[in-house]
Design an enzyme around this catalytic site. Structure first.
Site, mmCIF file in Angstrom:
data_model
loop_
_atom_site.group_PDB
_atom_site.id
_atom_site.type_symbol
_atom_site.label_atom_id
_atom_site.label_comp_id
_atom_site.label_asym_id
_atom_site.label_seq_id
_atom_site.Cartn_x
_atom_site.Cartn_y
_atom_site.Cartn_z
ATOM 1 N N LYS A 122 0.857 -1.187 0.000
ATOM 2 C CA LYS A 122 0.000 0.000 0.000
ATOM 3 C C LYS A 122 0.887 1.228 0.000
ATOM 4 C CE LYS A 122 -4.484 0.609 -0.019
ATOM 5 N NZ LYS A 122 -5.510 -0.327 -0.531
HETATM 6 P P1 NAD Z 1 -13.119 7.544 -2.904
HETATM 7 O O1 NAD Z 1 -12.119 8.593 -2.577
HETATM 8 O O2 NAD Z 1 -13.535 7.347 -4.323
HETATM 9 O O3 NAD Z 1 -14.467 7.798 -2.049
HETATM 10 C C1 NAD Z 1 -14.468 7.930 -0.674
HETATM 11 C C2 NAD Z 1 -15.874 8.375 -0.264
HETATM 12 O O4 NAD Z 1 -15.960 8.409 1.169
HETATM 13 C C3 NAD Z 1 -16.211 9.785 -0.732
HETATM 14 O O5 NAD Z 1 -17.585 9.824 -1.088
HETATM 15 C C4 NAD Z 1 -15.960 10.630 0.508
HETATM 16 O O6 NAD Z 1 -16.703 11.860 0.519
HETATM 17 C C5 NAD Z 1 -16.454 9.675 1.577
HETATM 18 N N1 NAD Z 1 -15.941 9.984 2.902
HETATM 19 C C6 NAD Z 1 -14.702 10.361 3.267
HETATM 20 N N2 NAD Z 1 -14.645 10.562 4.569
HETATM 21 C C7 NAD Z 1 -15.874 10.273 5.068
HETATM 22 C C8 NAD Z 1 -16.437 10.279 6.364
HETATM 23 N N3 NAD Z 1 -15.702 10.607 7.415
HETATM 24 N N4 NAD Z 1 -17.736 9.900 6.489
HETATM 25 C C9 NAD Z 1 -18.468 9.559 5.416
HETATM 26 N N5 NAD Z 1 -17.994 9.546 4.170
HETATM 27 C C10 NAD Z 1 -16.715 9.896 4.011
HETATM 28 O O7 NAD Z 1 -12.547 6.201 -2.271
HETATM 29 P P2 NAD Z 1 -12.914 4.699 -2.656
HETATM 30 O O8 NAD Z 1 -11.940 4.247 -3.669
HETATM 31 O O9 NAD Z 1 -14.373 4.585 -2.922
HETATM 32 O O10 NAD Z 1 -12.527 3.954 -1.292
HETATM 33 C C11 NAD Z 1 -13.427 3.850 -0.217
HETATM 34 C C12 NAD Z 1 -13.006 2.703 0.692
HETATM 35 O O11 NAD Z 1 -12.969 1.495 -0.074
HETATM 36 C C13 NAD Z 1 -11.607 2.837 1.308
HETATM 37 O O12 NAD Z 1 -11.605 2.244 2.573
HETATM 38 C C14 NAD Z 1 -10.749 2.031 0.359
HETATM 39 O O13 NAD Z 1 -9.555 1.563 0.969
HETATM 40 C C15 NAD Z 1 -11.689 0.888 0.036
HETATM 41 N N6 NAD Z 1 -11.380 0.175 -1.201
HETATM 42 C C16 NAD Z 1 -11.330 0.801 -2.403
HETATM 43 C C17 NAD Z 1 -11.070 0.071 -3.550
HETATM 44 C C18 NAD Z 1 -11.071 0.688 -4.917
HETATM 45 O O14 NAD Z 1 -10.994 -0.058 -5.894
HETATM 46 N N7 NAD Z 1 -11.178 1.999 -5.068
HETATM 47 C C19 NAD Z 1 -10.825 -1.311 -3.461
HETATM 48 C C20 NAD Z 1 -10.888 -1.934 -2.224
HETATM 49 C C21 NAD Z 1 -11.175 -1.174 -1.096
#
Ligand code: NAD
Length: 432
Positions: A122
């Site tokens: 990561k």
């Molecule tokens: P992103 O940046 O696209 O979206 C994050 C979302 O969370 C946004 O809508 C943001 O406004 C919201 N957010 C941030 N802080 C917040 C809070 N305190 N309360 C409520 N909402 C909040 O990120 P993502 O890629 O969608 O990732 C989200 C989660 O999924 C993370 O934990 C990430 O590690 C995990 N994840 C992502 C992927 C991927 O392919 N992008 C894969 C596996 C896991």
């Protein structure tokens, strides 16, 4: 002549550079799984810490030319035994070495659970990307890539998007790496635009994979999706796609949220108009046709499916007793503490733990890397079929172990992953 061998420091919880609540959570989950399986003690101790971690500080020039800020960046590789390491890059103001290390460890178990030939990694930069202009974001990304360039490579460590980064950031990352080696290296990063060698279906893969498993879990617990309600926390890549696919399955989305606000409408929210609002305004705030609620209130709403898809540490011993869902589908990494897990197990909430639920992203990232290294592209249909097959296989293996050994789904999923890594470590032996 006999010698008395003094053991090294054997305190599993000794203070380390990675110390941070999220890393402690990852360690505790791992140790709980280790206790429930026949894990070699030496291997247990070996897997408790990342193999390599790099911390860098570097200058980032703001658009006002005279302003230069020093920012911190990280890249952590947890296990190098399984093949190249693989893991996303997170831009967030709270990122630190411990958080990145926890995410790297979870990536190891996730890749092993899905039987992908990667160890976990990561990366991250401690910065709020929403405060940066496009050119500042580009400069930051290019400099961060350079700072970690000795550690990465298409056969060594492959990056991907995570919170706060997207396909544009991946394109700059790939371009910077390619400029340095003198030719295009699309396979240095996944989740990049299709025109640069990105894979069809990668953007929505995590949300798609999560919903694929929600369908399986619903069958298992006897939940009729067409009569079900869902609450989704986070409306970024994972959350918005999960909401979209759930709605397509006939699930009524009664609440969503992002960093700006939470929205609730018991009659159901129209996901397409939410998406259009976010495209226009950047955030959910200001959307009409729903009541505003806080992120805490949202988690405690009565619903069938709760999908935390934003941040870690959202479901804790404090609010877990108030949760009213039947199925907890973790799109985010680390949304639930160990204490909350126990509360949910007692309440008989069926859990799709993060390393299982959100693995769709790394699966299609793997497909992207395979396509890039072979210079051959697959159709969307082929990608989605393969994604589905791998996810269902991992779900079935986890469910069987959970039922057979009377374990919760998280511990069962972790054991499935850890066992594979432990076997590989034993087969490779110890150097020197
Ligand atoms: P992103 O940046 O696209 O979206 C994050 C979302 O969370 C946004 O809508 C943001 O406004 C919201 N957010 C941030 N802080 C917040 C809070 N305190 N309360 C409520 N909402 C909040 O990120 P993502 O890629 O969608 O990732 C989200 C989660 O999924 C993370 O934990 C990430 O590690 C995990 N994840 C992502 C992927 C991927 O392919 N992008 C894969 C596996 C896991």
């Amino acid at each position: 002549m006999s010698s008395i061998i003094q053991p090294f420091n054997q305190d599993l919880y000794r203070k380390t550079e990675w110390d941070e609540p999220m890393f402690r959570l990852a360690q505790k989950q791992f140790l709980k799984a280790a206790e429930n399986m026949d894990l070699d003690e030496n291997i247990r101790d070996r897997l408790l810490y990342p193999q390599r971690s790099l911390t860098v500080s570097f200058p980032c020039r703001r658009d006002e030319y005279s302003e230069v800020e020093t920012v911190f960046g990280y890249r952590v590789q947890h296990v190098l035994t399984m093949g190249p390491t693989k893991g996303g890059i997170r831009y967030h103001q709270d990122v630190n070495l411990g958080e990145v290390s926890a995410l790297a460890m979870w990536m190891t178990w996730k890749c092993a659970l899905m039987e992908l030939p990667f160890g976990g990694a990561k990366g991250g930069v401690q910065i709020d990307p929403t405060t940066l202009s496009r050119s500042e974001l580009q400069r930051l990304t290019r400099r961060y890539t350079m700072e970690i360039i000795d550690m990465i490579g298409p056969d060594r460590d492959i990056a991907a998007p995570d919170m706060g980064t997207d396909e544009q950031v991946m394109a700059w990352f790939m371009d910077t790496y390619s400029q340095q080696v003198g030719h295009a290296v699309p396979e240095i990063v996944t989740g990049k635009p299709v025109v640069l060698g990105g894979s069809l279906g990668r953007t929505e893969a995590t949300g798609r994979g999560l919903v694929c498993l929600i369908c399986e879990a619903a069958k298992h617990i006897g939940l009729d999706l067409k009569k079900s309600t869902a609450v989704v926390q986070g409306f970024g890549n994972v959350g918005s796609n999960a909401a979209r696919f759930l709605a397509e399955k006939g699930v009524k989305i009664i609440s969503v949220s992002d960093v700006s606000t939470g929205l609730h409408n018991a009659k159901g929210l129209d996901v397409n108009s939410l998406l259009a609002h976010v495209r226009q305004h950047g955030v959910l705030k200001g959307y009409s046709g729903a009541d505003e609620i806080s992120n805490n209130e949202l988690l405690e709403l009565k619903c069938d499916i709760l999908a935390p898809c934003a941040m870690q540490n959202q479901i804790t011993s404090k609010n877990a007793p108030n949760l009213k869902c039947r199925l907890l589908a973790e799109g985010a990494n680390g949304p639930t503490t160990l204490e909350a897990d126990q509360v949910l197990i007692d309440k008989e909430v069926f859990q799709l733990p993060d390393i299982l639920g959100n693995a769709g992203g790394v699966i299609v990232s793997y497909f992207e890397w395979v396509q890039d290294t072979q210079n051959f592209t697959w159709s969307l249909e082929e990608i989605n079929n393969r994604l589905h097959k791998i996810m269902i296989g991992a779900f079935q293996r986890t469910l069987v172990r959970s039922q057979r050994d009377k374990l919760d789904m998280r511990t069962a999923a972790l054991i499935e992953g850890i066992q594979r890594v432990a076997k590989a470590k034993l087969m490779r032996g110890l150097f020197p």
